[in-house]
Design an enzyme around this catalytic site. Structure first.
Site, PDB file in Angstrom:
ATOM      1  N   CYS A 141     -17.097  -1.962 -91.327  1.00  0.00           N
ATOM      2  CA  CYS A 141     -16.172  -0.831 -91.244  1.00  0.00           C
ATOM      3  C   CYS A 141     -15.857  -0.493 -89.787  1.00  0.00           C
ATOM      4  CB  CYS A 141     -16.770   0.381 -91.960  1.00  0.00           C
ATOM      5  SG  CYS A 141     -15.650   1.794 -92.002  1.00  0.00           S
ATOM      6  N   CYS A 144     -15.343   3.199 -89.043  1.00  0.00           N
ATOM      7  CA  CYS A 144     -16.600   3.949 -89.025  1.00  0.00           C
ATOM      8  C   CYS A 144     -17.393   3.679 -87.751  1.00  0.00           C
ATOM      9  CB  CYS A 144     -17.487   3.542 -90.205  1.00  0.00           C
ATOM     10  SG  CYS A 144     -16.646   3.497 -91.776  1.00  0.00           S
ATOM     11  N   ASP A 145     -17.490   2.411 -87.369  1.00  0.00           N
ATOM     12  CA  ASP A 145     -18.468   2.031 -86.343  1.00  0.00           C
ATOM     13  C   ASP A 145     -17.861   1.562 -85.021  1.00  0.00           C
ATOM     14  OD1 ASP A 145     -20.484   2.665 -88.112  1.00  0.00           O
ATOM     15  OD2 ASP A 145     -20.620   0.647 -88.929  1.00  0.00           O
TER      16      ASP A 145
HETATM   17  C1  LIG Z   1     -21.626  -0.413 -92.942  1.00  0.00           C
HETATM   18  C2  LIG Z   1     -20.792   0.772 -93.354  1.00  0.00           C
HETATM   19  C3  LIG Z   1     -20.722   1.863 -92.516  1.00  0.00           C
HETATM   20  C4  LIG Z   1     -19.956   2.966 -92.876  1.00  0.00           C
HETATM   21  N1  LIG Z   1     -19.902   4.031 -92.038  1.00  0.00           N
HETATM   22  C5  LIG Z   1     -19.145   5.099 -92.355  1.00  0.00           C
HETATM   23  C6  LIG Z   1     -19.050   6.209 -91.483  1.00  0.00           C
HETATM   24  O1  LIG Z   1     -19.678   6.238 -90.410  1.00  0.00           O
HETATM   25  N2  LIG Z   1     -18.260   7.244 -91.857  1.00  0.00           N
HETATM   26  C7  LIG Z   1     -17.543   7.230 -93.023  1.00  0.00           C
HETATM   27  O2  LIG Z   1     -16.840   8.207 -93.316  1.00  0.00           O
HETATM   28  N3  LIG Z   1     -17.601   6.183 -93.875  1.00  0.00           N
HETATM   29  C8  LIG Z   1     -18.379   5.113 -93.559  1.00  0.00           C
HETATM   30  N4  LIG Z   1     -18.417   4.037 -94.398  1.00  0.00           N
HETATM   31  C9  LIG Z   1     -17.604   4.059 -95.617  1.00  0.00           C
HETATM   32  C10 LIG Z   1     -18.307   4.921 -96.670  1.00  0.00           C
HETATM   33  O3  LIG Z   1     -19.629   4.479 -96.809  1.00  0.00           O
HETATM   34  C11 LIG Z   1     -17.570   4.859 -97.998  1.00  0.00           C
HETATM   35  O4  LIG Z   1     -16.221   5.208 -97.819  1.00  0.00           O
HETATM   36  C12 LIG Z   1     -18.201   5.816 -99.002  1.00  0.00           C
HETATM   37  O5  LIG Z   1     -19.581   5.559 -99.138  1.00  0.00           O
HETATM   38  C13 LIG Z   1     -17.530   5.708-100.366  1.00  0.00           C
HETATM   39  O6  LIG Z   1     -18.181   6.592-101.212  1.00  0.00           O
HETATM   40  P1  LIG Z   1     -18.149   6.430-102.798  1.00  0.00           P
HETATM   41  O7  LIG Z   1     -18.911   7.589-103.311  1.00  0.00           O
HETATM   42  O8  LIG Z   1     -16.769   6.224-103.246  1.00  0.00           O
HETATM   43  O9  LIG Z   1     -18.886   5.076-103.128  1.00  0.00           O
HETATM   44  P2  LIG Z   1     -20.247   4.304-102.617  1.00  0.00           P
HETATM   45  O10 LIG Z   1     -20.802   4.985-101.424  1.00  0.00           O
HETATM   46  O11 LIG Z   1     -19.805   2.918-102.542  1.00  0.00           O
HETATM   47  O12 LIG Z   1     -21.203   4.547-103.839  1.00  0.00           O
HETATM   48  C14 LIG Z   1     -20.987   3.931-105.067  1.00  0.00           C
HETATM   49  C15 LIG Z   1     -22.115   4.289-105.987  1.00  0.00           C
HETATM   50  O13 LIG Z   1     -21.843   3.807-107.286  1.00  0.00           O
HETATM   51  C16 LIG Z   1     -23.023   3.261-107.837  1.00  0.00           C
HETATM   52  N5  LIG Z   1     -22.652   2.344-108.923  1.00  0.00           N
HETATM   53  C17 LIG Z   1     -21.878   1.245-108.883  1.00  0.00           C
HETATM   54  N6  LIG Z   1     -21.787   0.689-110.115  1.00  0.00           N
HETATM   55  C18 LIG Z   1     -22.503   1.477-110.945  1.00  0.00           C
HETATM   56  C19 LIG Z   1     -22.815   1.445-112.336  1.00  0.00           C
HETATM   57  N7  LIG Z   1     -22.347   0.482-113.141  1.00  0.00           N
HETATM   58  N8  LIG Z   1     -23.590   2.433-112.852  1.00  0.00           N
HETATM   59  C20 LIG Z   1     -24.076   3.434-112.075  1.00  0.00           C
HETATM   60  N9  LIG Z   1     -23.801   3.522-110.756  1.00  0.00           N
HETATM   61  C21 LIG Z   1     -23.042   2.555-110.196  1.00  0.00           C
HETATM   62  C22 LIG Z   1     -23.734   2.636-106.659  1.00  0.00           C
HETATM   63  O14 LIG Z   1     -25.116   2.454-106.926  1.00  0.00           O
HETATM   64  C23 LIG Z   1     -23.481   3.702-105.597  1.00  0.00           C
HETATM   65  O15 LIG Z   1     -24.451   4.706-105.693  1.00  0.00           O
HETATM   66  C24 LIG Z   1     -19.212   2.951 -94.088  1.00  0.00           C
HETATM   67  C25 LIG Z   1     -19.288   1.841 -94.943  1.00  0.00           C
HETATM   68  C26 LIG Z   1     -20.079   0.763 -94.589  1.00  0.00           C
HETATM   69  C27 LIG Z   1     -20.177  -0.416 -95.523  1.00  0.00           C
END
Ligand SMILES: Cc1cc2nc3c(=O)[nH]c(=O)nc-3n(C[C@H](O)[C@H](O)[C@H](O)COP(=O)(O)OP(=O)(O)OC[C@H]3O[C@@H](n4cnc5c(N)ncnc54)[C@H](O)[C@@H]3O)c2cc1C
Length: 323
Positions: A141, A144-145
């Site tokens: 990302c 992000c980083d």
């Molecule tokens: C390396 C990295 C660094 C990042 N740094 C930043 C940052 O500094 N600032 C920022 O704003 N964003 C950052 N991001 C982006 C950010 O992490 C994402 O935009 C955010 O986490 C998305 O949130 P979400 O809740 O949509 O999904 P996710 O965080 O992807 O969570 C998805 C969840 O769904 C669950 N899940 C999936 N399938 C199932 C299932 N079948 N049953 C039950 N549960 C399930 C998973 O276990 C997980 O808990 C970063 C991403 C990465 C990869």
């Protein structure tokens, strides 16, 4: 399959920023939400060290700590957080219908509303050196980083629009960006290619792949292989960004929820409504554009409000029907 089917008002699938924010709002609205965390409790932010751009943390915070705090906040209002993976869904197409969900292939739940927050998983190259240095200079990302590499030399892998956009984003912050493109052309749109080529501190290397990420604790360089000539050379960098795409976690919703050609869930207008009444989608699973924690949290809030309004509308319809 268990013979004790549980009936709940609001089921939240996924425990990232979207899921937890939905949980905070749903719990405070007395929807008594139950959340299943999935295989990555806390979501993608648990794979990163420093989160500097989430409002409210003036000194920044590490990702796992932030997610524990979000969980505590959701639990404070009564969210029940359970470890488990949703393995099957059977959504009702009727307004007010009951949605059937199976957890870990054996527990059946009936839910009046479902909030899907299953996120999207960043793709990596799969090299052992890359995996070892994730969080030590390897990131998926740039937005992000990228800031952590201000004034430094970095590399980015990818050839699509996202990679091109992230390369130009990094070029604004970093000293030099080396862009590795596997083929002898870029997949990105002509306009994006033009932007990349017009940016002085981006060097595009075609037919180029990462052979090994160099460094012990942190990224110090990259060994690059030319896949036509097999020639290898090394460059010094401190950050490596992988921009080869994301896979939305939507496999179990196929055939039930509308999705685009890459598997992202489609929501209606500015809402979080899916094509199924009572099923809402929030976070990265429905957003291939922004993919940030704060935007995921924002749509998590929207999903809980949409669920609450949906339940109120169903209830008033039922009251009308008995009059
Ligand atoms: C390396 C990295 C660094 C990042 N740094 C930043 C940052 O500094 N600032 C920022 O704003 N964003 C950052 N991001 C982006 C950010 O992490 C994402 O935009 C955010 O986490 C998305 O949130 P979400 O809740 O949509 O999904 P996710 O965080 O992807 O969570 C998805 C969840 O769904 C669950 N899940 C999936 N399938 C199932 C299932 N079948 N049953 C039950 N549960 C399930 C998973 O276990 C997980 O808990 C970063 C991403 C990465 C990869």
């Amino acid at each position: 399959m268990s013979d004790t089917t549980e009936r709940i008002k609001c089921l939240i699938i996924g425990s990232g920023p979207a899921g937890y924010t939905a949980a905070i709002y749903a719990a405070r609205a007395d929807l008594k939400p139950v959340m299943y965390t999935g295989m990555e409790p806390g979501g993608q932010l648990t794979t990163t060290t420093e989160v500097d751009n989430f409002p409210g943390y003036p000194e920044g915070i590490d990702g796992p700590t932030m997610m524990v705090q979000l969980q505590q906040q959701a639990e404070r209002f009564g969210t029940e957080v359970r470890i488990g993976m949703v393995t099957e869904v059977q959504f009702s197409k009727e307004a007010g219908g009951i949605h059937k969900v199976v957890v870990d292939n054996n527990k059946e739940i009936e839910a009046e509303t479902v909030i899907v927050s299953t996120g999207a998983t960043a793709k990596y190259l799969g090299l052992p050196s890359e995996q070892r240095l994730r969080g030590g200079g390897v990131s998926a990302c740039a937005v992000c980083d990228g800031f952590f590499y201000k004034g430094q030399d970095v590399a980015i892998v990818g050839a699509g629009d996202t990679a091109a956009e992230e390369a130009t984003y990094l070029a604004n912050i970093c000293n030099k960006v080396t862009m590795l493109v596997r083929k002898d052309y870029m997949r990105a749109s002509k306009a994006m290619q033009h932007r990349v080529n017009a940016t002085k501190n981006i060097e595009v290397r075609y037919n180029s792949e990462v052979d090994e990420v160099l460094g012990d604790q942190v990224v110090e360089g990259l060994r690059i292989v030319n896949n036509k000539t097999n020639d290898k050379d090394e460059i010094s960098i401190t950050g490596l960004f992988i921009a080869i795409g994301h896979k939305p976690n939507t496999e179990i919703f196929k055939g039930q929820l509308d999705m685009d050609e890459t598997g992202y869930l489609i929501t209606e207008g500015k809402s979080t409504k899916t094509n199924i009444p009572g099923v809402f989608a929030s976070g990265d699973v429905q957003d291939k554009e922004y993919r940030q924690a704060v935007t995921a949290a924002g749509t998590g809030c929207m999903a809980a409000l949409d669920a609450e309004r949906y339940l109120a509308a169903v209830e008033s319809l039922e009251e009308e029907a008995v009059k």
